[in-house]
Motif scaffolding. Structure first.
Motif, PDB file in Angstrom:
ATOM      1  N   VAL A   1       0.827  -1.212   0.000  1.00  0.00           N
ATOM      2  CA  VAL A   1       0.000   0.000   0.000  1.00  0.00           C
ATOM      3  C   VAL A   1       0.860   1.260   0.000  1.00  0.00           C
ATOM      4  O   VAL A   1       0.567   2.211  -0.723  1.00  0.00           O
ATOM      5  CB  VAL A   1      -0.995  -0.012   1.168  1.00  0.00           C
ATOM      6  N   ALA A   2       1.923   1.263   0.776  1.00  0.00           N
ATOM      7  CA  ALA A   2       2.792   2.445   0.826  1.00  0.00           C
ATOM      8  C   ALA A   2       3.399   2.734  -0.541  1.00  0.00           C
ATOM      9  O   ALA A   2       3.427   3.885  -0.993  1.00  0.00           O
ATOM     10  CB  ALA A   2       3.890   2.258   1.868  1.00  0.00           C
ATOM     11  N   GLU A   3       3.868   1.694  -1.230  1.00  0.00           N
ATOM     12  CA  GLU A   3       4.474   1.879  -2.554  1.00  0.00           C
ATOM     13  C   GLU A   3       3.443   2.333  -3.576  1.00  0.00           C
ATOM     14  O   GLU A   3       3.696   3.250  -4.363  1.00  0.00           O
ATOM     15  CB  GLU A   3       5.117   0.570  -3.024  1.00  0.00           C
ATOM     16  N   ALA A   4       2.271   1.693  -3.575  1.00  0.00           N
ATOM     17  CA  ALA A   4       1.224   2.067  -4.532  1.00  0.00           C
ATOM     18  C   ALA A   4       0.735   3.487  -4.276  1.00  0.00           C
ATOM     19  O   ALA A   4       0.540   4.263  -5.220  1.00  0.00           O
ATOM     20  CB  ALA A   4       0.059   1.077  -4.451  1.00  0.00           C
ATOM     21  N   ALA A   5       0.546   3.835  -3.020  1.00  0.00           N
ATOM     22  CA  ALA A   5       0.106   5.196  -2.691  1.00  0.00           C
ATOM     23  C   ALA A   5       1.145   6.213  -3.147  1.00  0.00           C
ATOM     24  O   ALA A   5       0.798   7.266  -3.688  1.00  0.00           O
ATOM     25  CB  ALA A   5      -0.148   5.316  -1.186  1.00  0.00           C
ATOM     26  N   ASP A   6       2.413   5.890  -2.967  1.00  0.00           N
ATOM     27  CA  ASP A   6       3.481   6.788  -3.410  1.00  0.00           C
ATOM     28  C   ASP A   6       3.457   6.959  -4.929  1.00  0.00           C
ATOM     29  O   ASP A   6       3.551   8.075  -5.435  1.00  0.00           O
ATOM     30  CB  ASP A   6       4.837   6.245  -2.947  1.00  0.00           C
ATOM     31  N   LEU A   7       3.297   5.865  -5.648  1.00  0.00           N
ATOM     32  CA  LEU A   7       3.236   5.939  -7.110  1.00  0.00           C
ATOM     33  C   LEU A   7       2.039   6.761  -7.593  1.00  0.00           C
ATOM     34  O   LEU A   7       2.126   7.488  -8.577  1.00  0.00           O
ATOM     35  CB  LEU A   7       3.172   4.537  -7.716  1.00  0.00           C
ATOM     36  N   LEU A   8       0.924   6.637  -6.886  1.00  0.00           N
ATOM     37  CA  LEU A   8      -0.290   7.368  -7.247  1.00  0.00           C
ATOM     38  C   LEU A   8      -0.347   8.771  -6.660  1.00  0.00           C
ATOM     39  O   LEU A   8      -1.273   9.528  -6.925  1.00  0.00           O
ATOM     40  CB  LEU A   8      -1.528   6.575  -6.781  1.00  0.00           C
ATOM     41  N   ARG A   9       0.641   9.102  -5.831  1.00  0.00           N
ATOM     42  CA  ARG A   9       0.702  10.395  -5.137  1.00  0.00           C
ATOM     43  C   ARG A   9      -0.525  10.603  -4.261  1.00  0.00           C
ATOM     44  O   ARG A   9      -1.145  11.649  -4.226  1.00  0.00           O
ATOM     45  CB  ARG A   9       0.856  11.558  -6.125  1.00  0.00           C
ATOM     46  N   LEU A  10      -0.868   9.533  -3.526  1.00  0.00           N
ATOM     47  CA  LEU A  10      -1.990   9.557  -2.596  1.00  0.00           C
ATOM     48  C   LEU A  10      -1.486   9.343  -1.185  1.00  0.00           C
ATOM     49  O   LEU A  10      -0.447   8.720  -0.978  1.00  0.00           O
ATOM     50  CB  LEU A  10      -2.967   8.402  -2.887  1.00  0.00           C
ATOM     51  N   ASP A  11      -2.250   9.790  -0.230  1.00  0.00           N
ATOM     52  CA  ASP A  11      -1.992   9.434   1.147  1.00  0.00           C
ATOM     53  C   ASP A  11      -2.388   7.969   1.314  1.00  0.00           C
ATOM     54  O   ASP A  11      -3.360   7.510   0.716  1.00  0.00           O
ATOM     55  CB  ASP A  11      -2.839  10.325   2.071  1.00  0.00           C
ATOM     56  N   GLN A  12      -1.656   7.243   2.121  1.00  0.00           N
ATOM     57  CA  GLN A  12      -1.957   5.827   2.324  1.00  0.00           C
ATOM     58  C   GLN A  12      -3.378   5.614   2.833  1.00  0.00           C
ATOM     59  O   GLN A  12      -4.051   4.662   2.430  1.00  0.00           O
ATOM     60  CB  GLN A  12      -0.970   5.204   3.304  1.00  0.00           C
ATOM     61  N   SER A  13      -3.848   6.505   3.702  1.00  0.00           N
ATOM     62  CA  SER A  13      -5.206   6.347   4.248  1.00  0.00           C
ATOM     63  C   SER A  13      -6.257   6.453   3.143  1.00  0.00           C
ATOM     64  O   SER A  13      -7.279   5.764   3.188  1.00  0.00           O
ATOM     65  CB  SER A  13      -5.478   7.356   5.356  1.00  0.00           C
ATOM     66  N   THR A  14      -6.010   7.278   2.148  1.00  0.00           N
ATOM     67  CA  THR A  14      -6.942   7.406   1.018  1.00  0.00           C
ATOM     68  C   THR A  14      -6.989   6.107   0.229  1.00  0.00           C
ATOM     69  O   THR A  14      -8.066   5.609  -0.104  1.00  0.00           O
ATOM     70  CB  THR A  14      -6.522   8.567   0.095  1.00  0.00           C
ATOM     71  N   LEU A  15      -5.822   5.544  -0.061  1.00  0.00           N
ATOM     72  CA  LEU A  15      -5.790   4.288  -0.801  1.00  0.00           C
ATOM     73  C   LEU A  15      -6.424   3.165   0.021  1.00  0.00           C
ATOM     74  O   LEU A  15      -7.198   2.373  -0.513  1.00  0.00           O
ATOM     75  CB  LEU A  15      -4.357   3.936  -1.204  1.00  0.00           C
TER      76      LEU A  15
END
Length: 87
Positions: free
Chosen positions: A18-32
């Motif tokens: 989740v941390a990596e995907a959120a970073d790639l999407l430029r999202l906060d982890q809580s949003t993802l």
């Protein structure tokens, strides 16, 4: 797609946490996490942990560029065959 951990000697991972995907999407982890838990974003849940397949992110990028407008992730997931949050 370039990612943390990928390089000339290491290919991109097949799954992102989740941390990596959120970073790639430029999202906060809580949003993802909110989207993952509700089934609006495709992922695989193993026990209590979510992982996002690289192919989901690649297809999202391809489709948004092809459409040329904003995509609603829940509608996109359903139309792409990723409905229900499982890839």
């Amino acid at each position: 797609m370039t990612s943390a951990g990928a390089g000339p000697d290491r290919p991109a991972p097949v799954f992102y946490n989740v941390a990596e995907a959120a970073d790639l999407l430029r999202l906060d982890q809580s949003t993802l996490y909110r989207h993952l838990r509700s089934g609006r974003f495709p992922a695989v849940k193993i026990g209590g942990r979510y992982v996002v397949p690289r192919v989901v992110l690649e297809r999202l990028i391809t489709d948004v560029l092809a459409v040329g407008t904003c995509l609603d992730i829940a509608d996109w997931a359903e139309r792409s065959g990723f409905a229900g949050g499982a890839a």
